[in-house]
Design an enzyme around this catalytic site. Sequence first.
Site, mmCIF file in Angstrom:
data_model
loop_
_atom_site.group_PDB
_atom_site.id
_atom_site.type_symbol
_atom_site.label_atom_id
_atom_site.label_comp_id
_atom_site.label_asym_id
_atom_site.label_seq_id
_atom_site.Cartn_x
_atom_site.Cartn_y
_atom_site.Cartn_z
ATOM 1 N N TYR A 142 -8.315 0.704 5.216
ATOM 2 C CA TYR A 142 -6.838 0.878 4.314
ATOM 3 C C TYR A 142 -5.682 0.946 5.249
ATOM 4 O O TYR A 142 -4.550 0.529 4.753
ATOM 5 C CB TYR A 142 -7.271 2.197 3.419
ATOM 6 C CG TYR A 142 -6.305 2.438 2.397
ATOM 7 C CD1 TYR A 142 -6.119 1.799 0.999
ATOM 8 C CD2 TYR A 142 -5.408 3.578 2.576
ATOM 9 C CE1 TYR A 142 -5.371 2.149 0.170
ATOM 10 C CE2 TYR A 142 -4.225 3.735 1.545
ATOM 11 C CZ TYR A 142 -4.419 3.593 0.491
ATOM 12 O OH TYR A 142 -3.659 3.740 -0.467
ATOM 13 N N LYS A 186 -2.406 -1.254 5.026
ATOM 14 C CA LYS A 186 -1.209 -0.641 4.603
ATOM 15 C C LYS A 186 0.027 -0.965 5.525
ATOM 16 O O LYS A 186 1.129 -1.232 5.508
ATOM 17 C CB LYS A 186 -1.267 0.790 4.114
ATOM 18 C CG LYS A 186 -2.072 1.042 2.703
ATOM 19 C CD LYS A 186 -1.436 0.182 1.690
ATOM 20 C CE LYS A 186 -1.956 0.540 0.209
ATOM 21 N NZ LYS A 186 -1.357 -0.300 -0.669
HETATM 22 P P1 NAP Z 1 -5.414 3.310 -9.033
HETATM 23 O O1 NAP Z 1 -5.298 4.255 -9.992
HETATM 24 O O2 NAP Z 1 -6.871 3.227 -8.400
HETATM 25 O O3 NAP Z 1 -4.987 1.971 -9.663
HETATM 26 C C1 NAP Z 1 -5.222 0.617 -9.240
HETATM 27 C C2 NAP Z 1 -5.162 -0.648 -10.101
HETATM 28 O O4 NAP Z 1 -5.153 -1.581 -9.171
HETATM 29 C C3 NAP Z 1 -6.323 -0.359 -10.792
HETATM 30 O O5 NAP Z 1 -6.080 -0.515 -12.321
HETATM 31 C C4 NAP Z 1 -7.560 -1.353 -10.482
HETATM 32 O O6 NAP Z 1 -7.974 -1.950 -11.497
HETATM 33 C C5 NAP Z 1 -6.231 -2.423 -9.834
HETATM 34 N N1 NAP Z 1 -6.856 -3.604 -8.842
HETATM 35 C C6 NAP Z 1 -7.869 -3.264 -7.996
HETATM 36 N N2 NAP Z 1 -8.265 -4.401 -7.566
HETATM 37 C C7 NAP Z 1 -7.334 -5.379 -7.932
HETATM 38 C C8 NAP Z 1 -7.463 -6.799 -7.971
HETATM 39 N N3 NAP Z 1 -7.998 -7.439 -7.048
HETATM 40 N N4 NAP Z 1 -6.601 -7.481 -8.975
HETATM 41 C C9 NAP Z 1 -6.070 -6.876 -9.692
HETATM 42 N N5 NAP Z 1 -5.952 -5.627 -9.764
HETATM 43 C C10 NAP Z 1 -6.600 -4.826 -9.102
HETATM 44 O O7 NAP Z 1 -4.356 3.341 -7.949
HETATM 45 P P2 NAP Z 1 -3.236 4.128 -7.473
HETATM 46 O O8 NAP Z 1 -3.459 5.441 -6.884
HETATM 47 O O9 NAP Z 1 -2.320 3.871 -8.624
HETATM 48 O O10 NAP Z 1 -2.368 3.295 -6.434
HETATM 49 C C11 NAP Z 1 -1.742 2.271 -6.644
HETATM 50 C C12 NAP Z 1 -1.124 1.614 -5.319
HETATM 51 O O11 NAP Z 1 -0.559 2.523 -4.664
HETATM 52 C C13 NAP Z 1 -2.577 1.042 -4.360
HETATM 53 O O12 NAP Z 1 -1.910 -0.118 -3.684
HETATM 54 C C14 NAP Z 1 -2.663 2.189 -3.447
HETATM 55 O O13 NAP Z 1 -3.163 1.689 -2.297
HETATM 56 C C15 NAP Z 1 -1.049 2.684 -3.382
HETATM 57 N N6 NAP Z 1 -1.128 4.311 -2.930
HETATM 58 C C16 NAP Z 1 -1.688 5.277 -3.597
HETATM 59 C C17 NAP Z 1 -1.591 6.578 -3.233
HETATM 60 C C18 NAP Z 1 -2.164 7.861 -4.015
HETATM 61 O O14 NAP Z 1 -1.892 8.767 -3.437
HETATM 62 N N7 NAP Z 1 -2.513 7.457 -5.373
HETATM 63 C C19 NAP Z 1 -0.876 6.812 -1.916
HETATM 64 C C20 NAP Z 1 -0.191 5.846 -1.273
HETATM 65 C C21 NAP Z 1 -0.520 4.504 -1.598
HETATM 66 P P3 NAP Z 1 -9.793 -1.877 -11.349
HETATM 67 O O15 NAP Z 1 -9.847 -0.253 -11.984
HETATM 68 O O16 NAP Z 1 -10.284 -2.815 -12.685
HETATM 69 O O17 NAP Z 1 -10.201 -1.930 -10.117
#
Ligand code: NAP
Length: 244
Positions: free
Chosen positions: A145, A149
Amino acid sequence: MVTGAARGIGAAIAHRLAGQGVAVAAVDLDTAGCARTANTILEVGGRAIAVGADVADENAAARAVEQTAAELGPVTVLVNNAGIIRDNLLFKMTSGDWDAVMNVHLRGAFLMTRAAQAHMIEAKWGRIVNLSSTSALGNRGQANYAAAKAGLQGFTKTLALELGKFGVTANAIAPGFIDTEMTQATADRLGVDFEDWKAAASREIPVGRVGTPDDVAAVAGFLCSEDAGYVSGQVIYVAGGPKA
Ligand code: NAP
């Protein structure tokens, strides 16, 4: 287009952009989830469609962009937010864990951007926002990851260089700890109570709390706006302080 818009940060960004008057395609693997996001936008008078697609699939990514252009018009705003985690210490990480993370974050962002930029070049205007993370600076258990990133930051800066002369900006947002299902899943994997973990994290974060999806969406909303036209190739850390 906002990928990964079924829930969490992606859903918040979709709502924020719709509130700014943007017609939004909510893209996600989870078709029912992105339909929920689109319907909520429609209910408050916005324009939105749901597009079920795997961003890591070359044909599906191209079809998603085509469908969006056919139903909403040229794709001039793209937020590459879809993401997954497959955490493990390096010695236990499988090549499948590595490939899965690279495919969604890096290949997915590449495929979506390559398909969408044609519309932006034609329109001579575009906004690309890629979701990086404080993990790009290194994070135990996240070699895959963190590499993805960090890779997205290089990708973003290159897009800024190549596409700037066409009126297209590209920026990355690097969130810290945001309260979503992704962080909940990490707590489950570590065997810690999510509420206890958030309380402990809050004590380490200068602003004294963990982030919300809306904290990230606010920055994405700015970067996608007309006002942000002279901001490009930047990585904005949204982490409640200067450090991860
Ligand atoms: P999340 O709640 O897990 O949501 C991610 C979404 O992406 C899910 O609905 C998932 O669908 C979808 N997804 C995964 N693989 C996919 C694919 N191949 N094609 C289309 N959609 C796909 O994550 P989040 O926390 O909101 O994070 C969103 C972004 O921010 C990510 O890139 C994450 O790495 C980044 N981020 C998050 C955090 C944090 O603390 N939460 C911190 C830094 C960066 P499914 O459920 O069907 O898999």
